[in-house]
Design a protein around this motif. Structure first.
Motif, PDB file in Angstrom:
ATOM      1  N   GLN A   1       0.819  -1.226   0.000  1.00 20.60           N
ATOM      2  CA  GLN A   1       0.000   0.000   0.000  1.00 20.60           C
ATOM      3  C   GLN A   1       0.845   1.265   0.000  1.00 20.60           C
ATOM      4  OE1 GLN A   1      -0.378  -2.655   1.992  1.00 20.60           O
ATOM      5  NE2 GLN A   1      -2.497  -3.038   2.537  1.00 20.60           N
ATOM      6  N   ILE A   2       2.109   1.165   0.381  1.00 20.69           N
ATOM      7  CA  ILE A   2       2.962   2.354   0.440  1.00 20.69           C
ATOM      8  C   ILE A   2       3.100   2.999  -0.940  1.00 20.69           C
ATOM      9  CG2 ILE A   2       5.409   3.035   0.691  1.00 20.69           C
ATOM     10  CD1 ILE A   2       4.037   3.077   3.325  1.00 20.69           C
ATOM     11  N   ALA A   3       3.070   2.166  -1.954  1.00 22.29           N
ATOM     12  CA  ALA A   3       3.228   2.684  -3.320  1.00 22.29           C
ATOM     13  C   ALA A   3       2.136   3.687  -3.683  1.00 22.29           C
ATOM     14  CB  ALA A   3       3.231   1.520  -4.312  1.00 22.29           C
ATOM     15  N   SER A   4       0.988   3.629  -2.976  1.00 17.85           N
ATOM     16  CA  SER A   4      -0.101   4.556  -3.288  1.00 17.85           C
ATOM     17  C   SER A   4       0.131   5.943  -2.686  1.00 17.85           C
ATOM     18  CB  SER A   4      -1.428   3.983  -2.780  1.00 17.85           C
ATOM     19  OG  SER A   4      -1.427   3.957  -1.361  1.00 17.85           O
ATOM     20  N   LEU A   5       1.172   6.104  -1.865  1.00 20.19           N
ATOM     21  CA  LEU A   5       1.432   7.410  -1.238  1.00 20.19           C
ATOM     22  C   LEU A   5       2.274   8.285  -2.163  1.00 20.19           C
ATOM     23  CD1 LEU A   5       2.501   6.451   2.407  1.00 20.19           C
ATOM     24  CD2 LEU A   5       0.220   7.074   1.610  1.00 20.19           C
ATOM     25  N   PRO A   6       2.100   9.615  -2.048  1.00 25.17           N
ATOM     26  CA  PRO A   6       2.987  10.512  -2.795  1.00 25.17           C
ATOM     27  C   PRO A   6       4.441  10.306  -2.332  1.00 25.17           C
ATOM     28  CG  PRO A   6       1.213  11.739  -1.692  1.00 25.17           C
ATOM     29  CD  PRO A   6       1.109  10.317  -1.246  1.00 25.17           C
ATOM     30  N   GLU A   7       5.386  10.444  -3.260  1.00 29.05           N
ATOM     31  CA  GLU A   7       6.786  10.163  -2.944  1.00 29.05           C
ATOM     32  C   GLU A   7       7.307  11.045  -1.794  1.00 29.05           C
ATOM     33  OE1 GLU A   7       8.675   7.672  -3.853  1.00 29.05           O
ATOM     34  OE2 GLU A   7      10.490   8.452  -2.891  1.00 29.05           O
ATOM     35  N   ASP A   8       6.840  12.292  -1.686  1.00 28.30           N
ATOM     36  CA  ASP A   8       7.381  13.133  -0.602  1.00 28.30           C
ATOM     37  C   ASP A   8       6.931  12.638   0.776  1.00 28.30           C
ATOM     38  OD1 ASP A   8       4.838  13.911  -1.219  1.00 28.30           O
ATOM     39  OD2 ASP A   8       5.158  16.046  -0.833  1.00 28.30           O
ATOM     40  N   MET A   9       5.743  12.055   0.839  1.00 29.75           N
ATOM     41  CA  MET A   9       5.316  11.467   2.127  1.00 29.75           C
ATOM     42  C   MET A   9       6.189  10.271   2.497  1.00 29.75           C
ATOM     43  SD  MET A   9       1.175  11.370   2.412  1.00 29.75           S
ATOM     44  CE  MET A   9       0.904  10.692   4.042  1.00 29.75           C
TER      45      MET A   9
ATOM     46  N   VAL B   1      -2.127  -4.024  11.310  1.00 29.60           N
ATOM     47  CA  VAL B   1      -2.400  -2.587  11.263  1.00 29.60           C
ATOM     48  C   VAL B   1      -2.537  -2.130   9.808  1.00 29.60           C
ATOM     49  CG1 VAL B   1      -1.492  -0.292  11.827  1.00 29.60           C
ATOM     50  CG2 VAL B   1      -1.192  -2.167  13.452  1.00 29.60           C
ATOM     51  N   ILE B   2      -1.607  -2.602   8.972  1.00 23.86           N
ATOM     52  CA  ILE B   2      -1.592  -2.220   7.561  1.00 23.86           C
ATOM     53  C   ILE B   2      -2.863  -2.689   6.836  1.00 23.86           C
ATOM     54  CG2 ILE B   2      -0.390  -2.649   5.355  1.00 23.86           C
ATOM     55  CD1 ILE B   2       1.337  -1.027   7.181  1.00 23.86           C
ATOM     56  N   ASP B   3      -3.232  -3.952   7.052  1.00 25.45           N
ATOM     57  CA  ASP B   3      -4.308  -4.543   6.253  1.00 25.45           C
ATOM     58  C   ASP B   3      -5.699  -4.297   6.832  1.00 25.45           C
ATOM     59  OD1 ASP B   3      -2.474  -5.532   4.446  1.00 25.45           O
ATOM     60  OD2 ASP B   3      -2.230  -7.437   5.521  1.00 25.45           O
ATOM     61  N   GLU B   4      -5.811  -4.143   8.153  1.00 30.10           N
ATOM     62  CA  GLU B   4      -7.155  -4.086   8.740  1.00 30.10           C
ATOM     63  C   GLU B   4      -7.503  -2.746   9.382  1.00 30.10           C
ATOM     64  OE1 GLU B   4      -9.155  -7.238   9.819  1.00 30.10           O
ATOM     65  OE2 GLU B   4      -7.638  -8.782   9.453  1.00 30.10           O
ATOM     66  N   LEU B   5      -6.509  -1.931   9.727  1.00 34.79           N
ATOM     67  CA  LEU B   5      -6.849  -0.703  10.461  1.00 34.79           C
ATOM     68  C   LEU B   5      -6.715   0.568   9.620  1.00 34.79           C
ATOM     69  CD1 LEU B   5      -5.365  -1.330  14.043  1.00 34.79           C
ATOM     70  CD2 LEU B   5      -7.615  -1.940  13.148  1.00 34.79           C
ATOM     71  N   ILE B   6      -5.679   0.648   8.820  1.00 34.10           N
ATOM     72  CA  ILE B   6      -5.443   1.900   8.081  1.00 34.10           C
ATOM     73  C   ILE B   6      -6.358   1.986   6.863  1.00 34.10           C
ATOM     74  CG2 ILE B   6      -3.753   3.162   6.662  1.00 34.10           C
ATOM     75  CD1 ILE B   6      -1.597   2.166   8.606  1.00 34.10           C
ATOM     76  N   ASP B   7      -6.934   3.162   6.662  1.00 30.94           N
ATOM     77  CA  ASP B   7      -7.746   3.417   5.470  1.00 30.94           C
ATOM     78  C   ASP B   7      -6.821   4.034   4.417  1.00 30.94           C
ATOM     79  OD1 ASP B   7      -9.459   4.281   3.529  1.00 30.94           O
ATOM     80  OD2 ASP B   7     -10.807   5.375   4.877  1.00 30.94           O
ATOM     81  N   TRP B   8      -6.293   3.211   3.528  1.00 27.62           N
ATOM     82  CA  TRP B   8      -5.270   3.674   2.586  1.00 27.62           C
ATOM     83  C   TRP B   8      -5.834   4.608   1.531  1.00 27.62           C
ATOM     84  CZ3 TRP B   8      -0.238   3.279   3.529  1.00 27.62           C
ATOM     85  CH2 TRP B   8       0.154   2.375   4.527  1.00 27.62           C
ATOM     86  N   GLY B   9      -7.161   4.568   1.342  1.00 31.78           N
ATOM     87  CA  GLY B   9      -7.775   5.462   0.357  1.00 31.78           C
ATOM     88  C   GLY B   9      -7.612   6.926   0.754  1.00 31.78           C
ATOM     89  N   ARG B  10      -7.458   7.174   2.047  1.00 27.92           N
ATOM     90  CA  ARG B  10      -7.301   8.558   2.519  1.00 27.92           C
ATOM     91  C   ARG B  10      -6.206   8.640   3.582  1.00 27.92           C
ATOM     92  NH1 ARG B  10     -10.219   8.525   7.168  1.00 27.92           N
ATOM     93  NH2 ARG B  10     -10.229  10.780   7.322  1.00 27.92           N
ATOM     94  N   ALA B  11      -5.101   7.961   3.294  1.00 30.57           N
ATOM     95  CA  ALA B  11      -4.011   7.843   4.273  1.00 30.57           C
ATOM     96  C   ALA B  11      -3.588   9.210   4.822  1.00 30.57           C
ATOM     97  CB  ALA B  11      -2.824   7.126   3.655  1.00 30.57           C
ATOM     98  N   GLU B  12      -3.596  10.228   3.960  1.00 32.02           N
ATOM     99  CA  GLU B  12      -3.073  11.518   4.399  1.00 32.02           C
ATOM    100  C   GLU B  12      -3.840  12.102   5.579  1.00 32.02           C
ATOM    101  OE1 GLU B  12      -1.748  14.276   1.162  1.00 32.02           O
ATOM    102  OE2 GLU B  12      -1.859  12.403   0.019  1.00 32.02           O
ATOM    103  N   ASP B  13      -5.141  11.770   5.684  1.00 33.37           N
ATOM    104  CA  ASP B  13      -5.942  12.287   6.802  1.00 33.37           C
ATOM    105  C   ASP B  13      -6.328  11.182   7.772  1.00 33.37           C
ATOM    106  OD1 ASP B  13      -6.154  14.829   5.454  1.00 33.37           O
ATOM    107  OD2 ASP B  13      -7.613  13.848   4.137  1.00 33.37           O
TER     108      ASP B  13
ATOM    109  N   PHE C   1      -3.284   5.755  10.151  1.00 41.54           N
ATOM    110  CA  PHE C   1      -2.010   5.974   9.449  1.00 41.54           C
ATOM    111  C   PHE C   1      -1.134   6.906  10.286  1.00 41.54           C
ATOM    112  CE2 PHE C   1       0.737   8.492   6.731  1.00 41.54           C
ATOM    113  CZ  PHE C   1       1.380   7.510   5.983  1.00 41.54           C
ATOM    114  N   THR C   2      -1.743   7.992  10.748  1.00 45.00           N
ATOM    115  CA  THR C   2      -1.004   8.981  11.526  1.00 45.00           C
ATOM    116  C   THR C   2      -0.479   8.402  12.839  1.00 45.00           C
ATOM    117  OG1 THR C   2      -2.442  10.648  10.554  1.00 45.00           O
ATOM    118  CG2 THR C   2      -1.178  11.320  12.486  1.00 45.00           C
ATOM    119  N   LEU C   3      -1.215   7.476  13.403  1.00 43.97           N
ATOM    120  CA  LEU C   3      -0.779   6.843  14.651  1.00 43.97           C
ATOM    121  C   LEU C   3       0.466   5.989  14.451  1.00 43.97           C
ATOM    122  CD1 LEU C   3      -3.859   5.431  16.582  1.00 43.97           C
ATOM    123  CD2 LEU C   3      -2.170   7.064  17.381  1.00 43.97           C
ATOM    124  N   ASN C   4       0.628   5.445  13.254  1.00 40.58           N
ATOM    125  CA  ASN C   4       1.727   4.504  13.032  1.00 40.58           C
ATOM    126  C   ASN C   4       2.877   5.062  12.221  1.00 40.58           C
ATOM    127  OD1 ASN C   4       1.392   1.190  13.527  1.00 40.58           O
ATOM    128  ND2 ASN C   4      -0.359   2.495  14.010  1.00 40.58           N
TER     129      ASN C   4
END
Ligand code: PLP
Ligand code: SF4
Length: 439
Positions: free
Chosen positions: A17-25, A44-56, A60-63
């Motif tokens: 899922q990291i590949a979906s993040l902007p490179e600067d993040m 945490v990666i597969d069941e808790l984080i909402d990768w569709g809106r990782a930035e907010d 994601f912010t907790l980890n």
């Protein structure tokens, strides 16, 4: 069988899922992760984080470390040194310097370390007569790291600050001498990262008649949120639950102090099953969390959290105010805001949820609850009280501090009504005559 995969700085780019993040993040994770603790896992990666809106996303912010968690100048320094490809020694020295500037050991925790004769018991904190905190040395890590954590020096190789103790022996000796202690709270890190066998070696001796004064064993843990499989499919899950059963059969209370920060952590089937198994042993589960900007700074999140916890047969216990350490400027909220979040959530839930207390600051004198903002004879004040006090006599006496809309921690408050000191600062008599306070 669920297999645990840990991710840290060296391998987090392999998380799909990291590949979906902007490179600067991604680059910011690399920079900030050098200073703040960073570790996460496949649950945490597969069941808790909402990768569709990782930035907010709160989980994601907790980890994941992010740019704004460090001061600009600190970020710039680390980036510059990395770009210059300086030696590991130079980089590490600078990182250490930055960490030390982030108040790695808040609220004078070292003041609560007691002695046994000449020996300093680094693995024990004894601040309130009836309760000790115990930091088993094998439990000083976590299934994943919270970016706000005030225990972060322990994860960052600052071994001098590690409150850890190998010898169960010393713990037992101390408890023999301290009949006033009724509660022992295993903490960390996360004690549930220990094997059932090690946990057993600490707990089983406490079940003998010699330690009848220990009425309650508590285990502070984030495992229900970050790795519920600890109670389901780990190799020694069944041993762990049998240990819990033995504590209950011995006639003591066993309370899992579970750490949840956001309602999303309470939604998975694995968590539900883990809670059912723990509760099946007779153990209770109490919940606590700090209130933090970017994570849970809306009342609806708290009322939802408390309701779900009660649905799951957990008991809401504490709402804390985030400590003055680490990435505090990213997470901190004014005291008045914390209180408003608390009361707006509290008034929407039934009495079963109102076992929760807060918002509370754990500072040197004790746990101080913000009861609210009020006007007294024309002066706007904070109404406060001790939930726990270094001196038990202080507990539950309302007292007042001058209103300060910006204050985020107790040390920024001044007594109200122009008084020189808070009531508990005036006591000239020693805090206690008992030898449990070693300052
Ligand atoms: C919160 C806390 C405890 C436990 O207090 P309870 O009110 O009994 O939950 C014990 N020691 C320290 C240092 C604490 O902060
Ligand atoms: S689980 Fe607790 S001890 Fe571990 S990183 Fe998070 S806040 Fe810190």
């Amino acid at each position: 069988m669920e297999h645990y995969h840990a991710y840290a700085l060296h391998n987090f780019r392999t998380i799909p899922q990291i590949a979906s993040l902007p490179e600067d993040m991604i680059r910011d994770i690399e920079t900030v992760g050098k200073v703040l603790p960073f570790k996460t896992n496949n649950y945490v990666i597969d069941e808790l984080i909402d990768w569709g809106r990782a930035e907010d996303d709160a989980l994601f912010t907790l980890n994941f470390p992010r740019r704004d968690m460090l001061e600009k100048r600190h970020c710039a320094t680390v980036e510059r040194l990395m770009a210059q490809n300086v030696s590991k020694e130079i980089l590490d020295a600078e990182i250490q310097r930055i960490r030390l500037s982030l108040n790695p050991n808040p609220a004078g925790q070292e003041h609560n370390v007691p002695c046994l004769g000449e020996i300093k018991l680094r693995g024990i904190q004894h601040k309130y007569p009836e309760t000790i905190l115990f930091f088993p040395s094998q439990g000083q890590t976590c299934h994943a790291y919270c970016t706000f954590c005030f225990r972060w020096p322990q994860f960052s190789g600052m071994s001098g600050l590690k409150f850890a103790m190998k010898e169960t022996d010393l713990l037992l000796k101390y408890l023999r001498l301290h009949g006033e202690v009724t509660d022992i709270l295993f903490t960390g890190g996360d004690p549930m990262t220990m094997s059932a066998a090690i946990l057993d070696s600490y707990i089983t001796p406490l079940l003998t008649p010699e330690f009848a004064h220990i009425r309650s064993i508590r285990i502070g843990t984030k495992s229900l949120s970050y790795w519920p499989y600890r109670y389901l499919t780990d190799d020694d899950s069944d041993d762990l639950l049998r240990l819990f059963e033995r504590v209950i059969k011995s006639g003591k209370n066993l309370s899992v102090q579970a750490h949840f920060n956001h309602p999303r952590e309470l939604q998975t089937e694995a968590l539900r099953q883990a809670i059912i198994r723990i509760r099946g042993t007779g153990a209770q589960i109490r919940t606590q969390s700090p209130v933090m900007r970017h994570i849970n700074d809306r009342p609806e999140l708290w009322s939802e959290m408390w309701r779900r916890q009660v649905d799951l047969n957990c008991i809401p216990y504490y709402m804390f105010i985030a400590r003055d350490t680490g990435a505090r400027h990213y997470f901190e909220l004014p005291l008045e805001k914390c209180w408003n979040i608390f009361r707006r959530a509290y008034r929407k839930v039934s009495g079963l949820c109102r076992t929760v207390r807060g918002p509370s600051m754990s500072d040197h004198p004790g746990k101080i609850q913000v009861l609210g903002v009020q006007e007294v004879k024309g002066e706007k004040v904070f109404v406060l009280r001790f939930l726990q006090g270094r001196n038990p006599k202080w507990v539950d006496i309302p007292f007042f501090a001058a209103y300060d809309p910006k204050a985020t921690w107790f040390n920024q408050l001044k007594p109200a009504f122009g008084e020189a000191k808070f009531f508990f600062e005036e006591s000239k008599t020693p805090v206690t005559t008992k030898p449990f306070l070693f300052e």
